[in-house]
Design a protein around this motif. Structure first.
Motif, PDB file in Angstrom:
ATOM      1  N   ALA A  69      -2.204   4.364   8.890  1.00 28.43           N
ATOM      2  CA  ALA A  69      -2.901   3.525   7.910  1.00 28.43           C
ATOM      3  C   ALA A  69      -2.832   1.842   8.464  1.00 28.43           C
ATOM      4  O   ALA A  69      -1.860   1.617   8.756  1.00 28.43           O
ATOM      5  CB  ALA A  69      -2.132   3.323   6.500  1.00 28.43           C
ATOM      6  N   TRP A 240       1.681   6.806   6.746  1.00 34.03           N
ATOM      7  CA  TRP A 240       2.021   5.460   6.428  1.00 34.03           C
ATOM      8  C   TRP A 240       3.572   5.320   7.401  1.00 34.03           C
ATOM      9  O   TRP A 240       4.404   5.323   6.761  1.00 34.03           O
ATOM     10  CB  TRP A 240       2.351   5.468   5.026  1.00 34.03           C
ATOM     11  CG  TRP A 240       1.183   5.407   4.330  1.00 34.03           C
ATOM     12  CD1 TRP A 240       0.561   6.523   3.927  1.00 34.03           C
ATOM     13  CD2 TRP A 240       0.356   4.160   3.784  1.00 34.03           C
ATOM     14  NE1 TRP A 240      -0.712   6.241   3.046  1.00 34.03           N
ATOM     15  CE2 TRP A 240      -0.741   5.046   3.063  1.00 34.03           C
ATOM     16  CE3 TRP A 240       0.504   3.080   3.924  1.00 34.03           C
ATOM     17  CZ2 TRP A 240      -1.835   3.959   2.657  1.00 34.03           C
ATOM     18  CZ3 TRP A 240      -0.643   2.197   3.566  1.00 34.03           C
ATOM     19  CH2 TRP A 240      -1.595   2.795   3.042  1.00 34.03           C
ATOM     20  N   GLY A 243       6.153   2.698   6.473  1.00 28.95           N
ATOM     21  CA  GLY A 243       6.760   2.481   5.176  1.00 28.95           C
ATOM     22  C   GLY A 243       7.962   1.792   5.300  1.00 28.95           C
ATOM     23  O   GLY A 243       8.176   1.240   4.368  1.00 28.95           O
ATOM     24  N   ARG A 246       7.442  -1.630   5.397  1.00 36.87           N
ATOM     25  CA  ARG A 246       7.029  -2.370   4.434  1.00 36.87           C
ATOM     26  C   ARG A 246       8.307  -2.644   3.344  1.00 36.87           C
ATOM     27  O   ARG A 246       8.302  -3.616   2.757  1.00 36.87           O
ATOM     28  CB  ARG A 246       5.937  -1.635   3.702  1.00 36.87           C
ATOM     29  CG  ARG A 246       4.538  -1.926   4.286  1.00 36.87           C
ATOM     30  CD  ARG A 246       3.646  -0.908   3.605  1.00 36.87           C
ATOM     31  NE  ARG A 246       3.852   0.497   3.534  1.00 36.87           N
ATOM     32  CZ  ARG A 246       3.962   1.260   2.586  1.00 36.87           C
ATOM     33  NH1 ARG A 246       3.445   1.048   1.456  1.00 36.87           N
ATOM     34  NH2 ARG A 246       3.989   2.574   2.844  1.00 36.87           N
ATOM     35  N   GLY A 253       3.073  -2.366  -1.264  1.00 37.87           N
ATOM     36  CA  GLY A 253       2.373  -1.330  -0.770  1.00 37.87           C
ATOM     37  C   GLY A 253       0.957  -1.617  -0.787  1.00 37.87           C
ATOM     38  O   GLY A 253       0.372  -2.468  -1.651  1.00 37.87           O
ATOM     39  N   THR A 256      -4.227   4.043  -0.711  1.00 35.10           N
ATOM     40  CA  THR A 256      -4.635   4.804   0.660  1.00 35.10           C
ATOM     41  C   THR A 256      -5.956   4.468   0.812  1.00 35.10           C
ATOM     42  O   THR A 256      -6.958   4.198   0.285  1.00 35.10           O
ATOM     43  CB  THR A 256      -4.507   6.464   0.398  1.00 35.10           C
ATOM     44  OG1 THR A 256      -5.167   6.874  -0.982  1.00 35.10           O
ATOM     45  CG2 THR A 256      -3.163   6.769   0.303  1.00 35.10           C
TER      46      THR A 256
END
Ligand SMILES: O=C(O)CCC(=O)C(=O)O
Ligand SMILES: [Fe+2]
Length: 256
Positions: A69, A240, A243, A246, A253, A256
């Motif tokens: 992503a 992701w 993750g 983040r 977040g 998508t």
């Protein structure tokens, strides 16, 4: 100068050749937008292949066909406003008669560059993507060959001419390939120095061209010049891997 897109506009740009699930829009971007993209393509991102070079944005897919992503770079997204224009037209959003893709917008763009005499052999784009490709052409014009794959149980007696289409992709145009044209057909760009015999009888999108006289006046000939294609797609599997980053970075977040 933004064009009003509606279902009637889209239907009027549909190719009436088999399969009837391709759409051609001349002058989808302006000449200055075309220059803007060409100037911003990063020179250090090219992968050199035998008969073209390629860059993948935001990155190449994993071996299993997943996309990490990340947003598309601005010069392929908002400046010039290619994504807003695609959104208004509908091939990913599913408006104006199109079918929505899982993410409702493109998340990947393969950029191909062909010099005169270069091309891409007949192939299909496969199942890593939703069955929609939106192709913006920059620089020179090329012919795209589209051949419907023989259906099971169908003999070779099928009229070959009906199964093979030639689509002329003019600079600044958009070609949308969906549905059966994506799933049941192969496509490729012949590696030639010039496309020949271009006319109403031989080019499936002749009536939709922005400048047919340009090719008619040249005796049905398109002398190839360097052409860049931006092929927008929706990759089905998005991972992701960021993750943890983040979480640690507290950046919050995204969708998508
Ligand atoms: O350059 C084009 O228009 C076709 C490119 C293509 O078929 C691909 O990137 O899969
Ligand atoms: Fe392709």
């Amino acid at each position: 100068m933004e064009q009003q897109y509606d279902a009637g506009f889209v239907a009027a740009h549909r190719l009436h050749s088999l399969p009837e699930s391709m759409y051609y829009f001349p002058d989808f971007i302006t000449a200055s937008e075309e220059q803007q993209v060409l100037q911003k393509l990063p020179p250090n991102r090219w992968t050199h292949l035998a008969h073209r070079r390629l860059q993948a944005h935001p990155s190449a897919l994993s071996a299993r066909g997943a996309l990490l992503a990340a947003p598309l770079p601005p010069y392929l997204a908002a400046a010039p406003p290619i994504l807003p224009r695609l959104e208004a037209l509908g091939p990913f959003a599913g408006t104006n008669g199109f079918v929505a893709t899982p993410h409702g917008r493109p998340n990947h763009c393969l950029v191909n560059e062909y010099r005169a005499g270069e091309g891409i052999m007949m192939h299909e784009d496969g199942g890593a993507y939703a069955p929609v490709v939106a192709t913006v052409s920059l620089g020179g014009a090329v012919v795209l060959d589209v051949v419907v794959k023989a259906q099971e149980g169908e003999g070779k007696a099928e009229d070959e001419a009906q199964q093979r289409q030639r689509i002329l992709c003019e600079p600044r145009s958009l070609l949308v390939t969906t549905g059966r044209a994506y799933v049941d057909a192969l496509h490729g760009v012949p590696a030639v120095a010039a496309d020949e015999d271009l006319g109403a009888a031989t080019v499936a999108n002749w009536a939709l061209l922005g400048s047919p006289a340009r090719y008619a006046d040249a005796g049905g000939r398109n002398e190839r010049a360097t052409r860049v294609s931006l092929t927008y797609r929706d990759v089905l599997r998005v991972s992701w891997a960021g993750g943890l980053g983040r979480m640690l970075g507290g950046g919050g977040g995204g969708g998508t």
